[in-house]
Enzyme design. Sequence first.
Site, short mmCIF file in Angstrom:
data_model
loop_
_atom_site.label_atom_id
_atom_site.label_comp_id
_atom_site.label_asym_id
_atom_site.label_seq_id
_atom_site.Cartn_x
_atom_site.Cartn_y
_atom_site.Cartn_z
N SER A 154 0.84 -1.44 -0.22
CA SER A 154 0.33 0.08 -0.18
C SER A 154 0.83 1.07 0.15
CB SER A 154 -1.13 0.14 0.93
OG SER A 154 -1.23 1.45 0.99
N TYR A 167 -2.47 -0.46 10.09
CA TYR A 167 -2.82 -0.39 8.93
C TYR A 167 -1.27 -0.41 8.16
CZ TYR A 167 -4.34 -0.86 4.12
OH TYR A 167 -4.01 -2.01 2.39
#
Length: 263
Positions: A154, A167
């Site tokens: 990501s 996250y």
Amino acid sequence: MPPQNDFLSARFGLDGQRALLTGSSQGIGYALALGLARAGAAVVLNGRNAAKLHTARAALLDACPSAQVDTLCFDVTDHDAVRKAVDAYELETGSIDILVNNAGMQHRTPLEDFPADRFEMLMQTNVSSVFNVGQAVARYMIGRGKGRIINICSVQTALARPGIAPYTATKGAVANLTKGMATDWAKHGLQCNAIAPGYFETPLNAALVADPEFTAWLEKRTPAGRWGKVDELVGACVFLSSGAASFVNGHVLFVDGGISVSL
């Protein structure tokens, strides 16, 4: 000299290859599965929900009627279940030549209030799954002396935003696990790399896409000035799956409209 299309097909084509994609009943995983199928690969869709996998398979075949599409239902966080499913598939159906570790989840809460159980769930879904499926598939790839593993990271691999610290930690871990895979397995003929998407219109980001204030911020913050479309990740995945990436290992390829390089 061979015609240009023959050259590109030889370097980037995926005919005769089979790709397993985790978390591929929707979103990025499904888009990558469709892209790999269109590039010539047989694809194996994975998820925990058999009904959603059946629906995804039907949709993929409707979009690409010539595709060969299997489904493999298992929970990527269950190490034993992963091993059994991969072993059975390799024994009964055929080799998995390409693995895309895409399964993941998000939970947004200020760090001081972040529930411990959600933290552990994030770690299991986003990090342990990459180890579980990567190890199970790599054992066979090592035996064959070749294979491609692509982990989905990501933009949060390199950057952080309020409310998603765990996250961010998981995606940083996936990037370093990718480097570790390359370090251990390149000598066996495996290419282990990662793709780091920026902000894309996916079910995982539905709340953000629906937020006009966030979208306005994102459009100003991203040099490309917009959300990404999931099919814009396909080229990177095809490249890393193909012979064109035969000497690319341990790399994290950002596909983010420039957000990670601009202040």
